[in-house]
Design a protein around this motif. Structure first.
Motif, short mmCIF file in Angstrom:
data_model
loop_
_atom_site.label_atom_id
_atom_site.label_comp_id
_atom_site.label_asym_id
_atom_site.label_seq_id
_atom_site.Cartn_x
_atom_site.Cartn_y
_atom_site.Cartn_z
N MET A 176 16.50 9.75 20.87
CA MET A 176 17.06 9.40 22.18
C MET A 176 15.97 8.73 23.00
O MET A 176 14.80 9.07 22.87
CB MET A 176 17.55 10.66 22.88
CG MET A 176 18.03 10.39 24.29
SD MET A 176 18.83 11.82 25.02
CE MET A 176 20.52 11.31 25.00
N SER A 190 21.28 7.19 22.95
CA SER A 190 20.87 7.97 21.79
C SER A 190 21.47 7.37 20.54
O SER A 190 22.48 6.66 20.60
CB SER A 190 21.32 9.42 21.94
OG SER A 190 22.71 9.47 22.15
N PHE A 194 22.16 11.64 16.79
CA PHE A 194 21.47 12.59 17.67
C PHE A 194 22.45 13.73 17.99
O PHE A 194 23.62 13.48 18.28
CB PHE A 194 21.03 11.90 18.97
CG PHE A 194 20.03 12.69 19.76
CD1 PHE A 194 18.68 12.61 19.45
CD2 PHE A 194 20.44 13.53 20.78
CE1 PHE A 194 17.74 13.35 20.16
CE2 PHE A 194 19.51 14.28 21.50
CZ PHE A 194 18.16 14.19 21.18
N TRP A 261 12.87 13.14 19.87
CA TRP A 261 13.39 13.11 18.51
C TRP A 261 13.18 14.45 17.80
O TRP A 261 12.40 15.27 18.26
CB TRP A 261 12.79 11.95 17.72
CG TRP A 261 11.35 12.08 17.33
CD1 TRP A 261 10.85 12.51 16.11
CD2 TRP A 261 10.18 11.77 18.11
NE1 TRP A 261 9.48 12.47 16.12
CE2 TRP A 261 9.04 12.03 17.32
CE3 TRP A 261 9.99 11.31 19.41
CZ2 TRP A 261 7.73 11.83 17.78
CZ3 TRP A 261 8.70 11.11 19.88
CH2 TRP A 261 7.59 11.37 19.07
#
Ligand SMILES: [Zn+2]
Length: 263
Positions: A176, A190, A194, A261
């Motif tokens: 993101m 994102s 995600f 992440w």
């Protein structure tokens, strides 16, 4: 979604062009344009488009809008030009332009495109500038960090954001990015994979208190192991996964870009 037959076309054409017009990672778009006999104009077109392809009496003209940052050789103009080259070089697009199905249109750089021709031309641009196999080679197994993204964007002559999106599509999916200015969230996006979690932040409001971007980051911060609870309402064990955070201050936009992440 890109149509299957167009996908094949894009792969074949972009790989061929990269082998012919790049010496390593950086592709020489000017040379392609010259060899194809396309006329290029960099000019002030207000906010009308990033790029636009026009056919006039059998000649092809690509207009690039400097007002929106499409200066000769800027990473933005390289993407815009590649997008227009997509309309010109993808067989289906070219045919549809000639038969009127695909009309001359203002193309904009967007994170999400709704129109199929625009999705395909963007896919063409990403493949032309950063072919998958070359992208793997350039990464060389290095882990995600802002330093890696900056290095890749220098190698390929692409913007940080286009490089990051390519990275998320090819190498790692769960990331993101959040753009903020003086602690206020300006935008975020994102990758598809995600984890779906409720955010503890929103556009136009303050970043979470623990966000690194609240500190005065001058260039690139260290990579921090963070608790996803700082940013998201977590459940179902998601909070047990380690999340990472790193900030990069993009001076040109006066914005701090936060990368989040999971490994
Ligand atoms: Zn377009």
């Amino acid at each position: 979604m890109v149509r299957t037959e167009v996908l094949k076309d894009i792969k074949l054409i972009t790989e061929f062009l990269h082998s012919k017009y790049s010496n390593g990672f950086f592709i020489d778009l000017g040379k392609i344009v010259k060899d194809e006999g396309i006329y290029i104009y960099y000019d002030d077109y207000d906010n009308a488009f990033d790029g636009m392809l026009v056919i006039d009496e059998g000649d092809y003209h690509i207009h690039l809008n400097t007002t929106r940052g499409n200066y000769p050789n800027s990473s933005r103009s390289r993407f815009s030009l590649s997008h227009e080259l997509g309309h010109y070089l993808i067989g289906r697009h070219h045919t549809d332009m000639l038969n009127g199905e695909l009309k001359p249109h203002p193309s904009f750089l967007k994170n999400e495109q709704a129109n199929i021709y625009e999705v395909e031309a963007d896919h063409f641009a990403a493949n032309l500038l950063m072919p998958e196999s070359k992208f793997y080679n350039a990464c060389g197994g290095r882990k995600l960090s802002w330093n890696l993204i900056l290095d890749l964007s220098n190698k390929f002559g692409t913007s940080r954001l286009a490089t990051l999106i390519r990275f998320s599509n090819i190498i790692r999916h769960e990331l993101m990015i959040i753009g903020s200015q003086e602690g206020i969230v300006k935008w975020f996006l994102s990758s598809k994979d995600f984890p779906k979690m409720k955010h503890k932040f929103e556009r136009g409001k303050k970043l979470p208190t623990e966000a690194l971007a609240n500190l005065n980051i001058v260039s690139i911060s260290e990579i921090h192991e963070v608790d996803s609870d700082d940013w998201f309402v977590t459940w179902g064990g998601l909070s047990e996964r380690q999340m990472y955070e790193q900030c990069y201050f993009a001076e040109a936009y006066n914005q701090t870009l936060t990368l989040l992440w999971f490994l």
